[in-house]
Design an enzyme around this catalytic site. Structure first.
Site, PDB file in Angstrom:
ATOM      1  N   GLU A 132      -1.733   7.286   9.322  1.00  0.00           N
ATOM      2  CA  GLU A 132      -0.568   6.865  10.115  1.00  0.00           C
ATOM      3  C   GLU A 132       0.726   7.245   9.393  1.00  0.00           C
ATOM      4  O   GLU A 132       1.709   7.680  10.022  1.00  0.00           O
ATOM      5  CB  GLU A 132      -0.622   5.364  10.376  1.00  0.00           C
ATOM      6  CG  GLU A 132      -1.700   4.935  11.370  1.00  0.00           C
ATOM      7  CD  GLU A 132      -3.114   5.012  10.801  1.00  0.00           C
ATOM      8  OE1 GLU A 132      -4.060   5.159  11.590  1.00  0.00           O
ATOM      9  OE2 GLU A 132      -3.269   4.939   9.559  1.00  0.00           O
ATOM     10  N   GLY A 162       0.829  -1.194   0.000  1.00  0.00           N
ATOM     11  CA  GLY A 162       0.000   0.000   0.000  1.00  0.00           C
ATOM     12  C   GLY A 162       0.863   1.244   0.000  1.00  0.00           C
ATOM     13  O   GLY A 162       1.293   1.731  -1.039  1.00  0.00           O
ATOM     14  N   GLU A 193      -1.782  15.935  -4.320  1.00  0.00           N
ATOM     15  CA  GLU A 193      -2.801  14.903  -4.117  1.00  0.00           C
ATOM     16  C   GLU A 193      -3.392  15.002  -2.712  1.00  0.00           C
ATOM     17  O   GLU A 193      -4.619  14.957  -2.539  1.00  0.00           O
ATOM     18  CB  GLU A 193      -2.192  13.517  -4.328  1.00  0.00           C
ATOM     19  CG  GLU A 193      -3.169  12.374  -4.079  1.00  0.00           C
ATOM     20  CD  GLU A 193      -2.576  11.005  -4.360  1.00  0.00           C
ATOM     21  OE1 GLU A 193      -3.254   9.996  -4.077  1.00  0.00           O
ATOM     22  OE2 GLU A 193      -1.432  10.931  -4.856  1.00  0.00           O
ATOM     23  N   ARG A 194      -2.550  15.157  -1.719  1.00  0.00           N
ATOM     24  CA  ARG A 194      -3.031  15.211  -0.330  1.00  0.00           C
ATOM     25  C   ARG A 194      -3.781  16.500  -0.045  1.00  0.00           C
ATOM     26  O   ARG A 194      -4.768  16.492   0.703  1.00  0.00           O
ATOM     27  CB  ARG A 194      -1.840  15.009   0.616  1.00  0.00           C
ATOM     28  CG  ARG A 194      -1.355  13.571   0.576  1.00  0.00           C
ATOM     29  CD  ARG A 194       0.003  13.339   1.194  1.00  0.00           C
ATOM     30  NE  ARG A 194       0.340  11.915   1.085  1.00  0.00           N
ATOM     31  CZ  ARG A 194       1.565  11.421   1.186  1.00  0.00           C
ATOM     32  NH1 ARG A 194       2.593  12.232   1.406  1.00  0.00           N
ATOM     33  NH2 ARG A 194       1.773  10.125   1.051  1.00  0.00           N
ATOM     34  N   GLN A 221     -29.951  21.690  24.452  1.00  0.00           N
ATOM     35  CA  GLN A 221     -28.604  22.213  24.685  1.00  0.00           C
ATOM     36  C   GLN A 221     -27.535  21.302  24.087  1.00  0.00           C
ATOM     37  O   GLN A 221     -26.547  21.782  23.515  1.00  0.00           O
ATOM     38  CB  GLN A 221     -28.363  22.392  26.188  1.00  0.00           C
ATOM     39  CG  GLN A 221     -27.049  23.095  26.507  1.00  0.00           C
ATOM     40  CD  GLN A 221     -26.817  23.208  27.994  1.00  0.00           C
ATOM     41  OE1 GLN A 221     -26.632  22.193  28.668  1.00  0.00           O
ATOM     42  NE2 GLN A 221     -26.837  24.433  28.512  1.00  0.00           N
ATOM     43  N   THR A 250      -8.664   3.821  -8.647  1.00  0.00           N
ATOM     44  CA  THR A 250      -9.744   4.743  -8.985  1.00  0.00           C
ATOM     45  C   THR A 250      -9.777   4.977 -10.494  1.00  0.00           C
ATOM     46  O   THR A 250      -8.732   5.093 -11.130  1.00  0.00           O
ATOM     47  CB  THR A 250      -9.542   6.074  -8.252  1.00  0.00           C
ATOM     48  OG1 THR A 250      -9.545   5.829  -6.847  1.00  0.00           O
ATOM     49  CG2 THR A 250     -10.655   7.064  -8.587  1.00  0.00           C
ATOM     50  N   GLN A 291     -25.374  10.965  14.235  1.00  0.00           N
ATOM     51  CA  GLN A 291     -26.004  10.807  15.548  1.00  0.00           C
ATOM     52  C   GLN A 291     -27.146  11.808  15.737  1.00  0.00           C
ATOM     53  O   GLN A 291     -28.214  11.467  16.265  1.00  0.00           O
ATOM     54  CB  GLN A 291     -24.960  10.991  16.650  1.00  0.00           C
ATOM     55  CG  GLN A 291     -25.409  10.571  18.031  1.00  0.00           C
ATOM     56  CD  GLN A 291     -25.528   9.050  18.161  1.00  0.00           C
ATOM     57  OE1 GLN A 291     -24.974   8.298  17.356  1.00  0.00           O
ATOM     58  NE2 GLN A 291     -26.252   8.596  19.175  1.00  0.00           N
ATOM     59  N   LEU A 292     -26.939  13.032  15.288  1.00  0.00           N
ATOM     60  CA  LEU A 292     -27.977  14.046  15.429  1.00  0.00           C
ATOM     61  C   LEU A 292     -29.171  13.777  14.508  1.00  0.00           C
ATOM     62  O   LEU A 292     -30.283  14.237  14.775  1.00  0.00           O
ATOM     63  CB  LEU A 292     -27.406  15.434  15.147  1.00  0.00           C
ATOM     64  CG  LEU A 292     -26.470  15.984  16.241  1.00  0.00           C
ATOM     65  CD1 LEU A 292     -25.762  17.237  15.760  1.00  0.00           C
ATOM     66  CD2 LEU A 292     -27.237  16.263  17.526  1.00  0.00           C
ATOM     67  N   PHE A 332      -7.416  -1.505  -5.945  1.00  0.00           N
ATOM     68  CA  PHE A 332      -8.019  -0.258  -5.436  1.00  0.00           C
ATOM     69  C   PHE A 332      -7.730   0.924  -6.367  1.00  0.00           C
ATOM     70  O   PHE A 332      -7.473   2.039  -5.909  1.00  0.00           O
ATOM     71  CB  PHE A 332      -7.526   0.071  -4.020  1.00  0.00           C
ATOM     72  CG  PHE A 332      -7.646  -1.058  -3.039  1.00  0.00           C
ATOM     73  CD1 PHE A 332      -8.745  -1.895  -3.028  1.00  0.00           C
ATOM     74  CD2 PHE A 332      -6.651  -1.287  -2.100  1.00  0.00           C
ATOM     75  CE1 PHE A 332      -8.851  -2.938  -2.116  1.00  0.00           C
ATOM     76  CE2 PHE A 332      -6.749  -2.320  -1.178  1.00  0.00           C
ATOM     77  CZ  PHE A 332      -7.858  -3.150  -1.183  1.00  0.00           C
TER      78      PHE A 332
END
Length: 381
Positions: free
Chosen positions: A368, A132, A243-244, A280, A159, A337-338, A157
């Site tokens: 990482e 990778g 790219e990043r 709240q 694209t 979640q909301l 992988f």
């Protein structure tokens, strides 16, 4: 809101054009493309007609020779609308710049105009089943044999893997060497021995064609070596900051859209007889997310300004990618979640963005790896 200064009036006029195009030509069809596993190929040609592909390419090769801000606007508008199947960013921001920066005059004349028109879709094949982020140890080989390189190996992988007409393949031209043995080849997808695997079924980005690629004694003309032999690893390191940065730009644009979707939702959705927005906890969560998002928007815009000036270094780009994608995933999780149970329904854009975003912390170098880059830069002599 803190005003953005990274774009001018011409940029914003271009944004309006891009947004209208995407709203009319992509958004209504994206759900079907998710079922198909790829966008309609005709979208690429339409984008080419509008000047949305490879805006930085010099005029000498049929391009508009615009600044990176135009690429960024396209990336932002795609991400704001949650159109994760569209692979223009990989094509315009990542793959084609290798041809512009390292290609021969013959290669530029042969490929660039077709990349701009959408006649050619590009991909870049770095990742392998067993490799990778460790690009200097790729196992795909390209051994010189007369006027050709004989290419063997596999990639995964990738694209634009199904649509790709031209693939930049990272391979070892000298398997005995580490980074010094890595070269880049421009590989025509029609060459004998080049096979595209099935379209991979992913957790998110379901309309993005992502594939395995296989090379079995593919004879690549020596003239399609991109740049110098053994220089591939250096080229990869030089191009990764853009790219990043592109990943970070998309992450923040998508986070901004997701926050607005959530604000709109909590105003309308009621629980215990009153809007969720009145609680709240909801206000505190939204306040925290908005504050962090504002800070990151300012940082990413500053990174864009540095990139305009060709001053964005590898470590700062790594910080942008790390912070933006970590925060994007955090924000989307809070926004799901909301939304409650509806946030887990695919028909809601927040659910699709939540699934799409997870890979942002993996591709373009895992987060990482970003930490390793930043840490080594801090500790270097």
């Amino acid at each position: 809101m803190i005003p953005r200064t990274v774009f001018n009036a011409e940029h914003e006029q271009f944004r309006d054009t891009v947004r209208k195009f995407l709203e009319n030509e992509a958004a209504p069809f994206h759900a079907q493309w998710e079922k198909d596993g790829q966008v309609d190929r005709a979208l690429w040609n339409k984008a080419g007609e509008m000047g949305f592909l490879c805006p930085q390419v010099p005029e000498a090769y049929g391009g508009l020779e615009l600044d990176f801000g135009y690429n960024a606007i396209i990336d932002e508008e795609i991400c704001r609308l949650g159109l994760s199947g569209i692979g223009w960013g990989l094509h315009s921001d990542i793959a084609v710049p290798y041809i512009v920066n390292y290609g021969t005059e013959e290669q530029k004349q042969k490929y660039l105009a077709k990349c701009i028109s959408g006649e050619i879709v590009t991909a870049i094949a770095m990742t392998e089943p067993g490799t990778g982020s460790d690009l200097q140890n790729v196992r795909t080989t390209a051994i010189r044999d007369g006027d050709h390189y004989v290419l063997n190996g596999s990639k995964t992988f990738i694209t634009n893997g199904q649509h790709a007409d031209l693939v930049i393949v990272v391979a070892k031209t000298n398997p005995e060497e580490g980074a010094g043995g890595v070269s880049l080849l421009l590989v025509d997808a029609s060459l004998p021995g080049f096979k595209k695997g099935t379209n991979l079924e992913k957790v998110g980005m379901k309309a993005q064609d992502t594939s395995e690629l296989f090379f079995d004694d593919v004879r690549v003309p020596a003239e399609d070596l991109l740049g110098g032999e053994g220089q591939g690893f250096i080229y990869l390191m030089q191009e990764l900051p853009q790219e990043r940065l592109g990943v970070a730009i998309g992450a923040i644009a998508n986070a901004e859209a997701a926050l607005q979707w959530t604000v709109d939702y909590v105003r309308e959705r009621k629980a215990f007889g009153r809007p969720i927005a009145s609680f709240q906890n909801t206000q505190f969560k939204l306040a925290e997310l908005s504050s962090e998002l504002t800070a990151l928007r300012v940082f990413i815009d500053r990174c864009m300004e540095l990139h305009y000036e060709k001053k964005l270094d590898i470590s700062t780009a790594a910080k942008a990618k790390l912070l933006a994608t970590d925060f994007q995933c955090k924000l989307l999780d809070e926004c799901v979640q909301l939304h409650g149970g509806y946030g887990y329904m695919w028909e809601y854009p927040i659910a699709r963005s939540w699934a799409d975003a997870r890979v942002q912390r993996i591709y373009a170098g895992t987060n990482e790896i970003m930490k390793l880059i930043i840490g080594r830069d801090l500790l270097k002599d």
